[in-house]
Design a protein around this motif. Sequence first.
Motif, PDB file in Angstrom:
ATOM      1  N   SER A  96       0.845  -1.183   0.000  1.00 60.98           N
ATOM      2  CA  SER A  96       0.000   0.000   0.000  1.00 60.98           C
ATOM      3  C   SER A  96       0.888   1.243   0.000  1.00 60.98           C
ATOM      4  O   SER A  96       2.055   1.192   0.352  1.00 60.98           O
ATOM      5  CB  SER A  96      -0.927   0.004   1.211  1.00 60.98           C
ATOM      6  OG  SER A  96      -0.187   0.272   2.364  1.00 60.98           O
ATOM      7  N   VAL A  97       0.316   2.338  -0.403  1.00 56.54           N
ATOM      8  CA  VAL A  97       1.064   3.587  -0.507  1.00 56.54           C
ATOM      9  C   VAL A  97       1.236   4.183   0.891  1.00 56.54           C
ATOM     10  O   VAL A  97       0.268   4.278   1.631  1.00 56.54           O
ATOM     11  CB  VAL A  97       0.292   4.553  -1.423  1.00 56.54           C
ATOM     12  CG1 VAL A  97       0.874   5.935  -1.376  1.00 56.54           C
ATOM     13  CG2 VAL A  97       0.291   4.035  -2.838  1.00 56.54           C
ATOM     14  N   PRO A  98       2.471   4.549   1.270  1.00 62.64           N
ATOM     15  CA  PRO A  98       2.674   5.022   2.637  1.00 62.64           C
ATOM     16  C   PRO A  98       1.966   6.334   2.958  1.00 62.64           C
ATOM     17  O   PRO A  98       1.518   6.534   4.077  1.00 62.64           O
ATOM     18  CB  PRO A  98       4.193   5.183   2.744  1.00 62.64           C
ATOM     19  CG  PRO A  98       4.696   5.193   1.353  1.00 62.64           C
ATOM     20  CD  PRO A  98       3.728   4.445   0.526  1.00 62.64           C
ATOM     21  N   SER A  99       1.870   7.237   1.993  1.00 59.43           N
ATOM     22  CA  SER A  99       1.227   8.508   2.273  1.00 59.43           C
ATOM     23  C   SER A  99      -0.186   8.507   1.701  1.00 59.43           C
ATOM     24  O   SER A  99      -0.379   8.568   0.504  1.00 59.43           O
ATOM     25  CB  SER A  99       2.024   9.657   1.669  1.00 59.43           C
ATOM     26  OG  SER A  99       1.302  10.845   1.839  1.00 59.43           O
ATOM     27  N   LYS A 100      -1.165   8.442   2.600  1.00 57.64           N
ATOM     28  CA  LYS A 100      -2.551   8.397   2.143  1.00 57.64           C
ATOM     29  C   LYS A 100      -3.153   9.798   2.105  1.00 57.64           C
ATOM     30  O   LYS A 100      -4.344   9.969   1.923  1.00 57.64           O
ATOM     31  CB  LYS A 100      -3.373   7.505   3.086  1.00 57.64           C
ATOM     32  CG  LYS A 100      -2.983   6.034   3.020  1.00 57.64           C
ATOM     33  CD  LYS A 100      -3.917   5.266   2.097  1.00 57.64           C
ATOM     34  CE  LYS A 100      -3.426   3.889   1.765  1.00 57.64           C
ATOM     35  NZ  LYS A 100      -3.527   2.959   2.849  1.00 57.64           N
ATOM     36  N   HIS A 141     -15.311  10.937 -10.271  1.00 63.61           N
ATOM     37  CA  HIS A 141     -16.039  11.609  -9.190  1.00 63.61           C
ATOM     38  C   HIS A 141     -15.260  11.587  -7.874  1.00 63.61           C
ATOM     39  O   HIS A 141     -15.581  12.315  -6.946  1.00 63.61           O
ATOM     40  CB  HIS A 141     -17.408  10.948  -8.996  1.00 63.61           C
ATOM     41  CG  HIS A 141     -17.312   9.500  -8.597  1.00 63.61           C
ATOM     42  ND1 HIS A 141     -16.934   8.517  -9.475  1.00 63.61           N
ATOM     43  CD2 HIS A 141     -17.532   8.895  -7.417  1.00 63.61           C
ATOM     44  CE1 HIS A 141     -16.925   7.350  -8.856  1.00 63.61           C
ATOM     45  NE2 HIS A 141     -17.290   7.544  -7.602  1.00 63.61           N
ATOM     46  N   LEU A 142     -14.224  10.751  -7.796  1.00 64.71           N
ATOM     47  CA  LEU A 142     -13.456  10.665  -6.546  1.00 64.71           C
ATOM     48  C   LEU A 142     -12.233  11.574  -6.559  1.00 64.71           C
ATOM     49  O   LEU A 142     -11.522  11.666  -5.560  1.00 64.71           O
ATOM     50  CB  LEU A 142     -12.966   9.231  -6.334  1.00 64.71           C
ATOM     51  CG  LEU A 142     -14.008   8.139  -6.115  1.00 64.71           C
ATOM     52  CD1 LEU A 142     -13.324   6.789  -6.059  1.00 64.71           C
ATOM     53  CD2 LEU A 142     -14.771   8.391  -4.833  1.00 64.71           C
ATOM     54  N   SER A 143     -12.000  12.278  -7.694  1.00 65.70           N
ATOM     55  CA  SER A 143     -10.670  12.851  -7.879  1.00 65.70           C
ATOM     56  C   SER A 143     -10.234  13.829  -6.777  1.00 65.70           C
ATOM     57  O   SER A 143      -9.053  13.982  -6.541  1.00 65.70           O
ATOM     58  CB  SER A 143     -10.549  13.492  -9.259  1.00 65.70           C
ATOM     59  OG  SER A 143     -11.427  14.573  -9.355  1.00 65.70           O
ATOM     60  N   ASP A 144     -11.168  14.456  -6.094  1.00 65.21           N
ATOM     61  CA  ASP A 144     -10.761  15.380  -5.024  1.00 65.21           C
ATOM     62  C   ASP A 144     -10.696  14.727  -3.652  1.00 65.21           C
ATOM     63  O   ASP A 144     -10.309  15.366  -2.669  1.00 65.21           O
ATOM     64  CB  ASP A 144     -11.710  16.578  -4.963  1.00 65.21           C
ATOM     65  CG  ASP A 144     -11.562  17.448  -6.201  1.00 65.21           C
ATOM     66  OD1 ASP A 144     -10.438  17.515  -6.724  1.00 65.21           O
ATOM     67  OD2 ASP A 144     -12.563  18.023  -6.646  1.00 65.21           O
ATOM     68  N   LYS A 145     -11.083  13.467  -3.574  1.00 64.19           N
ATOM     69  CA  LYS A 145     -11.048  12.763  -2.280  1.00 64.19           C
ATOM     70  C   LYS A 145      -9.616  12.473  -1.885  1.00 64.19           C
ATOM     71  O   LYS A 145      -8.739  12.302  -2.725  1.00 64.19           O
ATOM     72  CB  LYS A 145     -11.806  11.440  -2.396  1.00 64.19           C
ATOM     73  CG  LYS A 145     -13.299  11.608  -2.506  1.00 64.19           C
ATOM     74  CD  LYS A 145     -13.958  11.106  -1.252  1.00 64.19           C
ATOM     75  CE  LYS A 145     -15.464  11.159  -1.389  1.00 64.19           C
ATOM     76  NZ  LYS A 145     -16.137  11.084  -0.122  1.00 64.19           N
ATOM     77  N   LYS A 146      -9.386  12.386  -0.568  1.00 67.72           N
ATOM     78  CA  LYS A 146      -8.076  11.964  -0.094  1.00 67.72           C
ATOM     79  C   LYS A 146      -8.039  10.436  -0.090  1.00 67.72           C
ATOM     80  O   LYS A 146      -9.066   9.785   0.115  1.00 67.72           O
ATOM     81  CB  LYS A 146      -7.868  12.474   1.332  1.00 67.72           C
ATOM     82  CG  LYS A 146      -7.749  13.980   1.412  1.00 67.72           C
ATOM     83  CD  LYS A 146      -6.362  14.413   1.056  1.00 67.72           C
ATOM     84  CE  LYS A 146      -6.245  15.920   1.222  1.00 67.72           C
ATOM     85  NZ  LYS A 146      -4.926  16.387   0.815  1.00 67.72           N
ATOM     86  N   CYS A 147      -6.841   9.884  -0.259  1.00 63.94           N
ATOM     87  CA  CYS A 147      -6.752   8.433  -0.367  1.00 63.94           C
ATOM     88  C   CYS A 147      -7.175   7.722   0.914  1.00 63.94           C
ATOM     89  O   CYS A 147      -7.617   6.586   0.872  1.00 63.94           O
ATOM     90  CB  CYS A 147      -5.340   8.021  -0.754  1.00 63.94           C
ATOM     91  SG  CYS A 147      -5.017   8.412  -2.469  1.00 63.94           S
TER      92      CYS A 147
ATOM     93  N   LYS B 320      -6.977  13.128  13.504  1.00 65.29           N
ATOM     94  CA  LYS B 320      -6.393  12.215  12.538  1.00 65.29           C
ATOM     95  C   LYS B 320      -5.031  12.744  12.171  1.00 65.29           C
ATOM     96  O   LYS B 320      -4.889  13.918  11.879  1.00 65.29           O
ATOM     97  CB  LYS B 320      -7.271  12.157  11.299  1.00 65.29           C
ATOM     98  CG  LYS B 320      -6.835  11.083  10.343  1.00 65.29           C
ATOM     99  CD  LYS B 320      -7.922  10.801   9.334  1.00 65.29           C
ATOM    100  CE  LYS B 320      -7.433   9.810   8.325  1.00 65.29           C
ATOM    101  NZ  LYS B 320      -7.185   8.490   8.839  1.00 65.29           N
ATOM    102  N   MET B 321      -4.052  11.888  12.222  1.00 62.31           N
ATOM    103  CA  MET B 321      -2.741  12.346  11.846  1.00 62.31           C
ATOM    104  C   MET B 321      -2.605  12.276  10.343  1.00 62.31           C
ATOM    105  O   MET B 321      -2.870  11.254   9.738  1.00 62.31           O
ATOM    106  CB  MET B 321      -1.654  11.521  12.495  1.00 62.31           C
ATOM    107  CG  MET B 321      -0.365  12.293  12.502  1.00 62.31           C
ATOM    108  SD  MET B 321       0.997  11.275  12.946  1.00 62.31           S
ATOM    109  CE  MET B 321       1.094  10.260  11.499  1.00 62.31           C
ATOM    110  N   ILE B 322      -2.226  13.381   9.757  1.00 64.04           N
ATOM    111  CA  ILE B 322      -2.035  13.398   8.313  1.00 64.04           C
ATOM    112  C   ILE B 322      -0.567  13.187   8.022  1.00 64.04           C
ATOM    113  O   ILE B 322       0.287  13.844   8.614  1.00 64.04           O
ATOM    114  CB  ILE B 322      -2.513  14.742   7.726  1.00 64.04           C
ATOM    115  CG1 ILE B 322      -4.012  14.861   7.914  1.00 64.04           C
ATOM    116  CG2 ILE B 322      -2.135  14.854   6.284  1.00 64.04           C
ATOM    117  CD1 ILE B 322      -4.527  16.252   7.700  1.00 64.04           C
ATOM    118  N   PHE B 323      -0.297  12.276   7.168  1.00 65.88           N
ATOM    119  CA  PHE B 323       1.106  12.059   6.813  1.00 65.88           C
ATOM    120  C   PHE B 323       1.241  11.787   5.333  1.00 65.88           C
ATOM    121  O   PHE B 323       0.435  11.143   4.731  1.00 65.88           O
ATOM    122  CB  PHE B 323       1.683  10.899   7.623  1.00 65.88           C
ATOM    123  CG  PHE B 323       3.113  10.642   7.281  1.00 65.88           C
ATOM    124  CD1 PHE B 323       4.057  11.656   7.432  1.00 65.88           C
ATOM    125  CD2 PHE B 323       3.505   9.436   6.783  1.00 65.88           C
ATOM    126  CE1 PHE B 323       5.377  11.439   7.098  1.00 65.88           C
ATOM    127  CE2 PHE B 323       4.836   9.206   6.444  1.00 65.88           C
ATOM    128  CZ  PHE B 323       5.766  10.209   6.602  1.00 65.88           C
TER     129      PHE B 323
END
Lengths: 264, 323
Positions: A96-100, A141-147, B320-323
Amino acid sequence: MTKNTAHTVLKTQALEIGYKSKSKTSSIAQNINLSFNKGELIGLVGANGIGKSTFIRTLTKVQPSLNGNIILNDINLSEYNNLELAKSLSVVLTESVPSKNLSVFELVALGRHPYTNWVGNLNKKDLETVNQALEQTNILHLSDKKCYELSDGQLQKVMLSRALCQDTNLIILDEPTSHLDMYHKAYILKLLKTLTQETEKTILFSSHEIDLAIQLCDKIIVMTGETVEYDTPCNLISKGAFTNLFPSDLIKFDEKTGSFRVTK
Amino acid sequence: MLFLLNISLGSVSIPVEEVLKSFFIKIDNEAWYYIIQNYRLPKAITAILVGSGLSISGLLMQTLFRNPLAGPFVLGITSGASLGVALVIMGSSIFGGVFATIFSSSWSMVIASSLGSFLVLLTVLLASFKIRDTMALLIIGLMFGSITSAIVSVLSYFSSADQIQQFVFWGFGSLGNLTWGEVAVLASFCSVGFIITIAKIKGLNTLLLGENYAKSLGLNIKTNRILIIVATSLLAGTITAFAGPIAFIGLAVPHITRQIFNTSNHKTLIPAVFLIGSIIMLICDSIAQIPNSDYTLPINAITSLIGAPVVIWLLLRKRKMIF
């Protein structure tokens, strides 16, 4: 199912994969001769620990092959540098990607990395490609959501979208269906199928979803301890390639339905 | 604004307008002019350099190691510096008086701590050529930290109370004792660090996907890793050499910035971290001076006292911790 006007994207010649350390060499599979054609969806199946990941790692140049050649777009894989390879081959990994904290758009846009300038600005063509990739995977439609707001299924689509965005003619996915429910497993694999038809990209994925792979793939690679079989699903079934995939004490391949049944 | 305020506050309070004027013309009050030119101004510039430099190097380390607990000192920079300083201050009793007379100038601490951190970094850098896994590098940095602090403990066991106190004072950190020449040296080293950082924005963003993905996107991991380490060591190493080991800023500012700006994109983060780092350092320094009094508190204590609650508050507020 075979295409006559096929254009070979990737070819292996007498490929031997495995690990090499100073003291000894452990070979996992030998004499692999395959060729992937343009626009094909190819599944890679085999039991756990049989060497699927090693094979994928070798194809993506993460680890060297022991013997033989891998020819990608008529050029030997060993002659590619990182950047050139990134323009011909994109991957979706199991990690998984470390920075979500990236937005879906930002993450997908990172797929343009090999093409952007030194600071990574997107030009008009890059933006078009990113939007197209988002559209093709139905996540516009998800493009602005955070991962971190996404489900595993959505996240997998994002990673696929990023790979599309990299604009390569071969995409390799390592177990894209793990962690997903039945519906999303089928969804992702069906999406891969659609993508190969729409974009003419070649897609190789490893999976444990043998039933789905049989139904959707143009060709399947079956890895067992001794052999590597590569053919269309129909031919593989009539050859009995799936019968020896697992020890027969628990599950058995049913040739009529193309799926595994628990032996009673 | 804060820059002016910082200059105006101190044991002698100088009106902000006078401060502003003094930049352009020689103001009437000789004493004020002298204080501003030779003391307050270099200190304020140092505060900006220290605050932004440490924050940027913290950000670099957090991205490189993909670890929210990483700070500028995970590579053993502080420990190397403190070993160097400890050897100068406390080693004299062990190695004899000759040592003490050689290292008595104001530059001795700077040289000792630079040498110390440089040696530790060189080892870590050499290790980074050999090692494939970045996490292993983190552990090696931490191990160096343990080794050096153990040596420092042994040294302090054999030292006099005077020497230990001197060492403790160095550990408090200080922004105030720099001459214009020293500020210039600090500024030029920091600039090189900043330039490398800006040049590596794209690589840093790609590293957010993890090393394997970054590699599949054509990023040269080793070159990037080495350049990022070089930038960090230039920033954190020189800052520690001149201002002592200033805690907390490097770890906290990237988190504060990420919480405020709600992004991980380095194109936004780097300028934002630079700015917030400078602002926080200026505020901390102004407080440390205790306006209108003769006392100066250790800057190291103030940064933690101010910064830690801010980080806790931000985390509690966002949950929530943002990283």
